[in-house]
Design a protein around this motif. Structure first.
Motif, short mmCIF file in Angstrom:
data_model
loop_
_atom_site.label_atom_id
_atom_site.label_comp_id
_atom_site.label_asym_id
_atom_site.label_seq_id
_atom_site.Cartn_x
_atom_site.Cartn_y
_atom_site.Cartn_z
N ASN A 255 7.12 9.61 0.47
CA ASN A 255 6.14 8.51 -0.27
C ASN A 255 6.22 7.89 -1.51
O ASN A 255 5.72 6.92 -1.56
CB ASN A 255 4.58 9.30 -0.76
N TYR A 256 7.39 8.66 -2.65
CA TYR A 256 7.17 8.04 -3.96
C TYR A 256 8.83 6.79 -3.50
O TYR A 256 8.77 5.63 -3.68
CB TYR A 256 8.60 9.15 -4.49
N ALA A 257 9.62 6.64 -2.52
CA ALA A 257 10.86 5.82 -2.10
C ALA A 257 9.73 4.81 -1.75
O ALA A 257 10.10 3.08 -2.14
CB ALA A 257 11.73 6.11 -1.31
N GLU B 103 -7.58 3.50 -6.34
CA GLU B 103 -7.41 5.20 -5.52
C GLU B 103 -6.71 5.67 -6.82
O GLU B 103 -6.50 6.77 -7.58
CB GLU B 103 -6.73 5.54 -4.46
N GLU B 104 -5.09 6.37 -6.76
CA GLU B 104 -4.68 6.51 -8.41
C GLU B 104 -2.98 5.24 -8.06
O GLU B 104 -2.60 4.86 -7.46
CB GLU B 104 -3.89 8.20 -7.22
N ALA B 105 -2.23 6.24 -9.27
CA ALA B 105 -1.21 5.49 -9.35
C ALA B 105 0.59 6.36 -8.74
O ALA B 105 0.31 7.40 -8.11
CB ALA B 105 -0.98 5.73 -11.14
N GLY B 106 1.70 6.17 -9.39
CA GLY B 106 2.94 6.79 -8.48
C GLY B 106 2.96 8.38 -8.87
O GLY B 106 2.88 8.64 -7.21
N THR B 107 3.19 8.29 -9.86
CA THR B 107 2.60 10.39 -10.28
C THR B 107 1.73 10.70 -10.61
O THR B 107 1.50 11.57 -11.65
CB THR B 107 3.93 10.10 -10.72
N MET B 108 0.52 9.71 -10.92
CA MET B 108 -1.26 10.04 -12.24
C MET B 108 -2.27 9.54 -11.22
O MET B 108 -1.82 8.30 -10.18
CB MET B 108 -1.03 9.50 -13.01
N ASN B 109 -2.99 10.76 -10.58
CA ASN B 109 -4.33 9.71 -10.64
C ASN B 109 -4.76 9.28 -11.51
O ASN B 109 -5.00 9.19 -12.87
CB ASN B 109 -4.99 10.93 -10.65
N ILE C 193 -4.93 10.45 -1.10
CA ILE C 193 -5.12 10.56 -2.71
C ILE C 193 -4.43 11.98 -2.84
O ILE C 193 -4.95 13.46 -2.08
CB ILE C 193 -6.20 10.06 -3.60
N LEU C 194 -3.50 12.32 -3.95
CA LEU C 194 -2.88 13.45 -4.10
C LEU C 194 -4.07 14.43 -4.97
O LEU C 194 -4.23 13.42 -6.26
CB LEU C 194 -1.71 13.15 -4.48
N ASP C 195 -3.76 15.60 -4.35
CA ASP C 195 -5.42 17.01 -5.24
C ASP C 195 -4.26 17.31 -7.04
O ASP C 195 -4.20 17.87 -6.71
CB ASP C 195 -5.77 17.38 -4.42
N GLY C 196 -4.41 16.03 -7.73
CA GLY C 196 -4.32 16.19 -8.99
C GLY C 196 -4.22 17.54 -9.87
O GLY C 196 -5.73 17.59 -9.48
N ILE C 197 -3.30 18.73 -10.27
CA ILE C 197 -4.16 19.43 -10.91
C ILE C 197 -4.47 19.12 -11.94
O ILE C 197 -5.71 19.57 -13.30
CB ILE C 197 -2.72 20.41 -10.92
N THR C 198 -3.92 17.85 -12.72
CA THR C 198 -4.39 17.62 -14.39
C THR C 198 -5.33 17.16 -13.80
O THR C 198 -6.16 17.30 -15.01
CB THR C 198 -2.93 16.50 -14.89
N SER D 10 0.82 -1.55 0.10
CA SER D 10 0.10 0.00 0.32
C SER D 10 0.88 1.20 0.07
O SER D 10 1.99 1.71 0.49
CB SER D 10 -1.59 0.40 1.35
N ARG D 11 0.49 2.00 -0.68
CA ARG D 11 0.83 3.72 -0.64
C ARG D 11 0.80 4.41 0.44
O ARG D 11 1.27 4.95 0.82
CB ARG D 11 0.11 4.12 -2.60
N SER D 12 -0.81 4.55 0.91
CA SER D 12 -0.99 5.77 2.00
C SER D 12 -2.31 4.74 2.65
O SER D 12 -2.57 4.37 1.99
CB SER D 12 -1.46 7.00 1.21
N GLY E 139 -1.61 13.66 -15.02
CA GLY E 139 -0.14 13.59 -14.27
C GLY E 139 0.58 14.56 -15.35
O GLY E 139 0.64 14.65 -15.98
N THR E 140 0.96 15.80 -14.43
CA THR E 140 1.75 16.06 -15.10
C THR E 140 2.71 15.60 -15.54
O THR E 140 2.86 16.55 -17.02
CB THR E 140 2.42 17.85 -13.82
N ALA E 141 3.59 15.30 -15.74
CA ALA E 141 4.37 14.31 -16.32
C ALA E 141 3.96 13.71 -17.11
O ALA E 141 4.76 13.56 -18.18
CB ALA E 141 5.76 13.08 -14.68
C1 LIG Z 1 1.01 10.84 -5.97
C2 LIG Z 1 0.52 11.32 -7.75
N1 LIG Z 1 -0.59 11.34 -8.01
C3 LIG Z 1 -1.05 11.83 -8.87
C4 LIG Z 1 -0.38 13.16 -9.64
C5 LIG Z 1 -0.41 13.85 -10.20
O1 LIG Z 1 -1.13 15.44 -9.87
P1 LIG Z 1 -0.97 16.94 -11.29
O2 LIG Z 1 -1.52 16.02 -11.55
O3 LIG Z 1 -0.38 17.59 -10.16
O4 LIG Z 1 0.52 16.51 -11.90
C6 LIG Z 1 1.13 13.12 -9.03
C7 LIG Z 1 2.32 14.03 -9.36
O5 LIG Z 1 1.91 14.91 -9.49
C8 LIG Z 1 1.61 12.57 -8.12
O6 LIG Z 1 2.66 12.66 -7.92
#
Ligand SMILES: Cc1ncc(COP(=O)(O)O)c(C=O)c1O
Ligand SMILES: Cc1ncc(COP(=O)(O)O)c(C=O)c1O
Lengths: 356, 356
Positions: free
Chosen positions: B201-203, B232-238, B256-261, B186-188, B302-304
């Motif tokens: 959270n990333y490591a 819920e979400e992926a490592g760097t994406m909702n 969960i991260l409140d993603g801007i994307t 689990s991530r969180s 996600g941004t990336a």
């Molecule tokens: C855990 C996680 N979820 C989602 C996102 C997407 O967020 P955003 O759209 O603000 O880049 C990110 C990356 O930024 C992230 O690290």
């Protein structure tokens, strides 16, 4: 890494010791460091030559991955001195084993035991004057490893640094502490990294601990993230409960650090015929025991605090005071542990590790 | 900090740009950095003078608290250029707000908005040549803050450094990816730090993600730590699911991260009259939808990665392939987003932020 060729430890001595600048009677924990430090870099898939050099700042790229993605693990151990000037560590191989367990969980490489033990003992010998004799005095030893690869892609680093730095210490908590049983915040979850000494686990506790401190509680006792019904551990200590004459402590899991003090306390208790139950401990049974008077003691156990007696806890808006008890297990076990660590008593389990 | 006096941004320019050393067509994400960087230190309870200087390594004490206790947070954003050479950021105030939310959870100080926006825009102007025009090209901008106090006591640091560094980027994932729904790791957890962009959270995700990758899955979709029943979400994406013509995505929570994307995608979908349900999404409903053919798409946001279509998932030992769909929402929303970011379409929500 089993076929790695070991390179010799390189040593560069400090020109003049800084020890005379330190007031050992008034030590602010973790701010003063000894004359030397150990380090070893992992580059291109291999640990490079290990080195001991004067303690000094280092150069790091702003993109060093530890600063972005938290690939960083650490250990905490102590060196002690007896009145004859002999120096000892306490179960140091367990710290080596544990930092590699932590590292594996964060996708970091294992650090070889040969490098760890040789670096550690050589550093102890070079900085021996910093270990002060006398029960209560010790030299806190901090091995740690972090990602140094200058690249901000969210993936494991390819380069790492392993270091050992040392800081003179007194016992961490001097008086009994009051604690809060966690009801909302959580430290770790099943499937997470709670069993690792991962840097991120500590930062995550600072904010909730700060809230508790504002209300007069020095520490939080974390409960399981899922139900908040089971008592797990504190921020830097495992936790024991004495109900009547039995000691209770939570079993090791992927949420709980496998503390070296914890397992030593369990062994010492068994040696003294104290009944020990390693099992899930519920918040409700401890509240009930506090109410009916069968809860005699709660104490934390960890390298920094040694044994830290707890005088009260709060849960569900209720405060439970734990009256002082005669024949305190906490005090007895603390003395037994310190006596072994400081070479004042027999060491029948072979925990002492003489630095020579 | 509301009564802080703002000091002027100090600027030191690089002697000669490094831009000609960079092959922009073959960029390895996150390894090359632009000519300049922004930094500002927090010392004695106040942010000191903010500075832009040539990108360079820095000096850090081995005891710097970020390396031991993981007090480190970050942001990720991108700068884009249109064909007339105008540069834009995308909703940068939201990144500022979010890094302060992350910082608060890790007991770190707020970074003032004035410093953030002035530092960011000045840096963008100075390194403008590093932002390449053309959809797909961008300059990845990494604000981050970490604890620098040289003290290894397990408590919040008293000193911090805030920095912004920039690295030229192409889109992160080029083809469709395959993912694993998490069943064990689990991530969180509730009450934890999952909603913060906290370094730790990333490591924590690298090891389980590595296991998934060995089995042919590029990413893990995290489920809730408590039951593993909710996606819920992926490592760097909702994550978004299209079932028939409706888009589903999990609500924001403390896990969960409140993603801007994410929130931009929700808005764009609503603008196009795509029905969006922000609610808990269960593993079982998605498996059922995959089985009966109503699951049309899954994609990350996600941004990336911008929008990253997913072609298959595994859960409970079963693999579910998602056939290509006509009128893909993922492709349509990705184009809409990129067009706004690159100043190719109307920006009716005011998301573009011109750097001038
Ligand atoms: C855990 C996680 N979820 C989602 C996102 C997407 O967020 P955003 O759209 O603000 O880049 C990110 C990356 O930024 C992230 O690290
Ligand atoms: C989370 C946590 N639990 C328990 C402990 C106690 O472990 P040990 O007795 O090995 O010091 C520590 C500190 O080291 C710790 O960080």
């Amino acid at each position: 890494m089993t076929d790695q060729k070991y390179s010799e430890l390189a040593i560069e001595k400090i020109a003049k010791t800084k020890i005379n600048d330190v007031d050992f009677d008034n030590i602010n924990f973790g701010r003063k460091f000894t004359d030397h430090m150990f380090y070893c870099d992992f580059i291109d898939g291999a640990w490079q030559q290990p080195k001991i050099v004067p303690y000094q700042p280092m150069t790091l790229e702003p993109s060093a991955r530890a600063l972005h993605y938290g690939q960083a693990v650490f250990e905490g151990m102590k060196a002690y001195k007896d009145d004859n000037g002999n120096a000892f560590l306490f179960r140091p191989e367990d710290n080596h084993r544990r930092i590699n367990i932590s590292a594996a969980r964060l996708a970091m490489p294992e650090f070889p035991k040969e490098y760890f033990m040789e670096g550690l003992t050589t550093l102890m010998k070079m900085d021996k004057d910093w270990i002060k004799p006398g029960v209560g005095n010790s030299l806190y030893v901090r091995p740690f490893m972090f990602a140094i690869d200058p690249a901000i892609a969210a993936a494991p680093s390819e380069a790492y640094r392993f270091m050992i730095i040392c800081s003179p210490a007194k016992a961490y908590y001097t008086s009994k502490i009051r604690v809060l049983f966690s009801e909302k915040y959580s430290r770790s979850a099943d499937g997470g990294v709670g069993y690792a000494k991962a840097a991120g686990n500590y930062a995550a506790q600072f904010y909730p601990t700060g809230l508790a401190q504002k209300r007069g509680y020095q520490q939080i006792i974390w409960t399981d993230a899922k139900t908040h019904e089971f008592l797990e551990e504190a921020g830097t200590m495992n936790i024991f409960f004495r109900v009547n004459d039995t000691l209770l402590t939570a079993p090791i899991s992927d949420r709980i650090l496998d503390g070296i003090t914890r397992k030593s306390v369990i062994q010492l208790a068994e040696d003294s015929n104290i009944p020990v139950e390693v099992r899930r401990v519920t918040v409700s049974e401890i509240k009930e025991a506090a109410t009916n008077g069968s809860l005699k003691e709660i104490f934390g156990a960890g390298t920094a605090a040694v044994i830290s007696p707890i005088s009260a806890f709060e849960h569900g808006g209720e405060v439970f005071e734990i009256p002082d008890t005669e024949n305190s297990y906490a005090l007895r076990l603390k003395k037994q542990l310190l006596d072994i660590q400081h070479n004042l008593s027999e060491d029948k389990h072979g925990w002492r590790y003489e630095v020579k």
